[in-house]
Design a protein around this motif. Sequence first.
Motif, mmCIF file in Angstrom:
data_model
loop_
_atom_site.group_PDB
_atom_site.id
_atom_site.type_symbol
_atom_site.label_atom_id
_atom_site.label_comp_id
_atom_site.label_asym_id
_atom_site.label_seq_id
_atom_site.Cartn_x
_atom_site.Cartn_y
_atom_site.Cartn_z
ATOM 1 N N GLU A 1 -31.155 12.652 -18.314
ATOM 2 C CA GLU A 1 -31.406 13.428 -17.096
ATOM 3 C C GLU A 1 -30.183 14.227 -16.659
ATOM 4 O O GLU A 1 -30.234 14.872 -15.602
ATOM 5 C CB GLU A 1 -31.817 12.500 -15.933
ATOM 6 C CG GLU A 1 -33.074 11.684 -16.176
ATOM 7 C CD GLU A 1 -34.342 12.531 -16.308
ATOM 8 O OE1 GLU A 1 -34.305 13.726 -15.957
ATOM 9 O OE2 GLU A 1 -35.351 11.988 -16.794
ATOM 10 N N THR A 2 -29.082 14.167 -17.379
ATOM 11 C CA THR A 2 -27.870 14.861 -16.946
ATOM 12 C C THR A 2 -28.151 16.358 -16.836
ATOM 13 O O THR A 2 -28.517 17.008 -17.814
ATOM 14 C CB THR A 2 -26.727 14.576 -17.945
ATOM 15 O OG1 THR A 2 -26.512 13.171 -17.931
ATOM 16 C CG2 THR A 2 -25.449 15.285 -17.564
ATOM 17 N N ALA A 3 -27.972 16.881 -15.610
ATOM 18 C CA ALA A 3 -28.419 18.258 -15.330
ATOM 19 C C ALA A 3 -27.734 19.262 -16.251
ATOM 20 O O ALA A 3 -28.390 20.164 -16.791
ATOM 21 C CB ALA A 3 -28.139 18.584 -13.866
ATOM 22 N N ILE B 1 -26.644 14.866 -26.574
ATOM 23 C CA ILE B 1 -26.486 13.409 -26.491
ATOM 24 C C ILE B 1 -26.488 13.016 -25.018
ATOM 25 O O ILE B 1 -25.742 13.577 -24.223
ATOM 26 C CB ILE B 1 -25.163 12.949 -27.140
ATOM 27 C CG1 ILE B 1 -25.027 13.521 -28.557
ATOM 28 C CG2 ILE B 1 -25.070 11.431 -27.169
ATOM 29 C CD1 ILE B 1 -23.660 13.259 -29.192
ATOM 30 N N SER B 2 -27.311 12.050 -24.671
ATOM 31 C CA SER B 2 -27.357 11.619 -23.265
ATOM 32 C C SER B 2 -27.954 10.224 -23.171
ATOM 33 O O SER B 2 -29.000 9.952 -23.755
ATOM 34 C CB SER B 2 -28.204 12.596 -22.454
ATOM 35 O OG SER B 2 -28.317 12.152 -21.129
ATOM 36 N N GLN B 3 -27.283 9.380 -22.424
ATOM 37 C CA GLN B 3 -27.839 8.055 -22.156
ATOM 38 C C GLN B 3 -29.067 8.192 -21.264
ATOM 39 O O GLN B 3 -30.132 7.724 -21.602
ATOM 40 C CB GLN B 3 -26.769 7.186 -21.487
ATOM 41 C CG GLN B 3 -27.139 5.727 -21.267
ATOM 42 C CD GLN B 3 -28.149 5.465 -20.173
ATOM 43 O OE1 GLN B 3 -29.174 4.802 -20.413
ATOM 44 N NE2 GLN B 3 -27.947 6.001 -18.987
ATOM 45 N N THR C 1 -18.956 10.095 -21.516
ATOM 46 C CA THR C 1 -18.940 9.194 -22.675
ATOM 47 C C THR C 1 -19.777 9.756 -23.823
ATOM 48 O O THR C 1 -19.399 9.634 -24.993
ATOM 49 C CB THR C 1 -19.463 7.809 -22.230
ATOM 50 O OG1 THR C 1 -18.468 7.229 -21.380
ATOM 51 C CG2 THR C 1 -19.738 6.898 -23.399
ATOM 52 N N SER C 2 -20.892 10.376 -23.477
ATOM 53 C CA SER C 2 -21.748 10.928 -24.533
ATOM 54 C C SER C 2 -21.020 12.050 -25.272
ATOM 55 O O SER C 2 -21.207 12.246 -26.476
ATOM 56 C CB SER C 2 -23.051 11.466 -23.928
ATOM 57 O OG SER C 2 -23.749 10.419 -23.314
ATOM 58 N N TRP C 3 -20.174 12.759 -24.558
ATOM 59 C CA TRP C 3 -19.361 13.810 -25.194
ATOM 60 C C TRP C 3 -18.372 13.164 -26.178
ATOM 61 O O TRP C 3 -18.138 13.682 -27.281
ATOM 62 C CB TRP C 3 -18.633 14.606 -24.108
ATOM 63 C CG TRP C 3 -17.853 15.786 -24.576
ATOM 64 C CD1 TRP C 3 -18.345 17.010 -24.912
ATOM 65 C CD2 TRP C 3 -16.429 15.867 -24.745
ATOM 66 N NE1 TRP C 3 -17.314 17.845 -25.281
ATOM 67 C CE2 TRP C 3 -16.127 17.171 -25.177
ATOM 68 C CE3 TRP C 3 -15.387 14.964 -24.560
ATOM 69 C CZ2 TRP C 3 -14.834 17.598 -25.444
ATOM 70 C CZ3 TRP C 3 -14.088 15.386 -24.811
ATOM 71 C CH2 TRP C 3 -13.814 16.696 -25.253
ATOM 72 N N LYS D 1 -10.113 4.642 -16.091
ATOM 73 C CA LYS D 1 -10.101 5.447 -14.875
ATOM 74 C C LYS D 1 -11.278 5.086 -13.969
ATOM 75 O O LYS D 1 -11.115 4.880 -12.782
ATOM 76 C CB LYS D 1 -10.227 6.942 -15.222
ATOM 77 C CG LYS D 1 -8.921 7.587 -15.601
ATOM 78 C CD LYS D 1 -9.113 9.066 -15.861
ATOM 79 C CE LYS D 1 -9.477 9.314 -17.301
ATOM 80 N NZ LYS D 1 -9.098 10.620 -17.822
ATOM 81 N N GLU D 2 -12.477 5.052 -14.553
ATOM 82 C CA GLU D 2 -13.630 4.899 -13.673
ATOM 83 C C GLU D 2 -13.748 3.519 -13.065
ATOM 84 O O GLU D 2 -14.214 3.377 -11.935
ATOM 85 C CB GLU D 2 -14.981 5.307 -14.291
ATOM 86 C CG GLU D 2 -15.211 5.158 -15.695
ATOM 87 C CD GLU D 2 -16.610 5.608 -16.155
ATOM 88 O OE1 GLU D 2 -17.385 6.207 -15.396
ATOM 89 O OE2 GLU D 2 -16.916 5.340 -17.314
ATOM 90 N N ILE D 3 -13.271 2.491 -13.782
ATOM 91 C CA ILE D 3 -13.499 1.125 -13.321
ATOM 92 C C ILE D 3 -12.326 0.571 -12.521
ATOM 93 O O ILE D 3 -12.500 -0.220 -11.609
ATOM 94 C CB ILE D 3 -13.763 0.221 -14.558
ATOM 95 C CG1 ILE D 3 -15.015 0.698 -15.274
ATOM 96 C CG2 ILE D 3 -13.880 -1.236 -14.185
ATOM 97 C CD1 ILE D 3 -16.213 0.804 -14.378
HETATM 98 O O1 M6R Z 1 -26.543 9.995 -19.109
HETATM 99 P P1 M6R Z 1 -25.502 10.796 -19.866
HETATM 100 O O2 M6R Z 1 -25.080 10.146 -21.117
HETATM 101 O O3 M6R Z 1 -25.917 12.211 -20.065
HETATM 102 O O4 M6R Z 1 -24.261 10.795 -18.886
HETATM 103 C C1 M6R Z 1 -23.090 11.491 -19.193
HETATM 104 C C2 M6R Z 1 -21.966 11.074 -18.306
HETATM 105 O O5 M6R Z 1 -22.275 11.287 -16.962
HETATM 106 C C3 M6R Z 1 -21.610 9.602 -18.483
HETATM 107 O O6 M6R Z 1 -21.313 9.296 -19.816
HETATM 108 C C4 M6R Z 1 -20.399 9.227 -17.598
HETATM 109 O O7 M6R Z 1 -19.258 9.872 -18.053
HETATM 110 C C5 M6R Z 1 -20.212 7.716 -17.572
HETATM 111 N N1 M6R Z 1 -19.961 7.275 -16.234
HETATM 112 C C6 M6R Z 1 -19.090 7.248 -18.418
HETATM 113 O O8 M6R Z 1 -18.911 5.875 -18.356
#
Ligand code: M6R
Length: 612
Positions: free
Chosen positions: A355-357, A350-352, A306-308, A491-493
Amino acid sequence: MCGIVGYTGKREAYPIIIKGLRRLEYRGYDSAGVALVNEDGLKVYKKKGKVADLEDTLVGVNLHSHTGIGHTRWATHGEPSDRNAHPHTSQNGEIAMIHNGIIENYAQLKNELLKKGYTFKSDTDTEVLLNFIENIKTNNNSTLEEAVRIALRRIVGAYCILLVDKHDPETIIAARKGSPLVIGIGKGEHFLASDASPIIEYTKEVVYVNDYEMAIIRPDELILKNLGNEKQTPFITKLDMELAAIEKGGYDHFMLKEIFEQPTTIQDCLRGRLDAEAGTIIMSGIEKYIGQIMDAPRIIIVACGTSWHAGLVAEYIIEETCRIPVEVEYASEFRYRNPVVNKGDVIIAISQSGETADTLVAIEKAKEQGAIIVGIVNAVGSSIARVSHTGAYTHAGPEIGVASTKAFTAQLAVLTMVALKVGYAKGTLEKDRYLQLCKDLAEIPAKAAEVLKLDNQIKTLAEKYKDAPDFLYLGRGYNFPVALEGALKLKEISYIHAEGYPAAEMKHGPIALVTEVLPVVFVATKDNYHAKVVSNMQEIKARKGKVISIITEGDTVSPTLSDDVIILPPTDEILAPMLSAIPLQLLAYHIGVAKGYDVDKPRNLAKSVTVE
Ligand code: M6R
């Protein structure tokens, strides 16, 4: 991925650990387990499935202990099973360990241990590391702390580990590299966790442990050291988070709560920064580097998921307002190819979760090559926030639902402010347009609240379309990334196959999928390309596809071509994604619920992807 919790103090450890694991379940829910130590020794309980499954098996069991560790797993090495669940116990049964991360050289270490006569009960890399530590401890007759330190010098990969030793029932040894660890400081007690959510109700004083640091934790003592055995001064931070933010607050699911929070979260994100009347945007992190950003030969946005998608929207906005070339990269691709990064290039990460590796390593690589790193992060104090030279928090509050919703719109709000600020300072965004955009942006929270009133209508649509096997999402311009995001959410839900596509590109292939049972969602709010999108609707209608269109008030043409319409309040096309994403989030949510799925914990996923 994986959530870890630890406690040592005067209270009963088990209830604190279990509650913490429930809060961290968003990080993985393939199995759960706890290890408890007391004067009578070490006990380990673990179970495949969710934390609740573990709790069920422990009803009536004596769990008395003041020190313990717990884990909720997202499987990497070894299938989800009781056997592969953490905590693992060392071969001599004296040490228990939990781990979040991946030990990349585990195969080599395992071979060494096999030759020494070790046998393994699980398929995990974690058990290998643990027995490697045990072996060092036994051979060197050393303390557990020393053995861990020596072992970690040989480890390639990422880890946050917590260990307890049956002979030392008041001590937890912890270490991290690449996977997060927060220590909460109480009175005569300490709490450890992957994020602050298990800690918040006990203390607001926390220490974020850095990479290559170890902690030796007892009820009254916190010793922080580097891997060279030198003491480090713990930097104590005050948590700025309330308990209510991590509870459901009357909603059936975190995802729904978070969707409905968006008017507030977008407002929180703008607050103190945007003054639409004065025409000012204050962002100290951006101001510090505004010269470098304005003069950047190129901006590269790196992110995942999503951040992408937020990055793709930002590409359009930044190119439009700042006239700087922007590339948007999947962090996972960027980090492994050999990208050209020049001194002066600006990387926006960009990251929620922060911590995304993949995102973390991508920016570390770019930083080494002289780029300036701007982090747009939600989780305060997270690794990406700390590695970045500068940045801006999105202030959306904790996002617990695995599907990202409020973080996306907050990212868009921050990225829009960055673009307007830089564009205006650079002179590529004219004053009148800048001022108008500031005013329009200030109205987005109220308009998001209007959009949420469509919830019942969207729930009805979800019932109508929930059995479709596939969905197509189409959009152009600023709405193209929104189409991608809508497809990802579905897709995810709901586990329905969905594809997002640029509306015009559809005729180069995906149009072959169109039949009378295929729902095609058009993100078709009023913009410069609207007439073109309407033509694409015609093309779908001509092939008898079912058209669901997300349109702007006053659009009289799209409804004539649509089976269903969702009507949004008007706004500038640059800002429209913050509104048009919301009905797509609701549609995915209601379809997932209608199909009976656990929307907060969709299968195979984890909230924070801390493995590559
Ligand atoms: O924490 P981040 O924003 O770095 O995470 C990136 C993705 O793992 C995250 O957006 C993932 O695609 C979500 N499950 C989407 O809903």
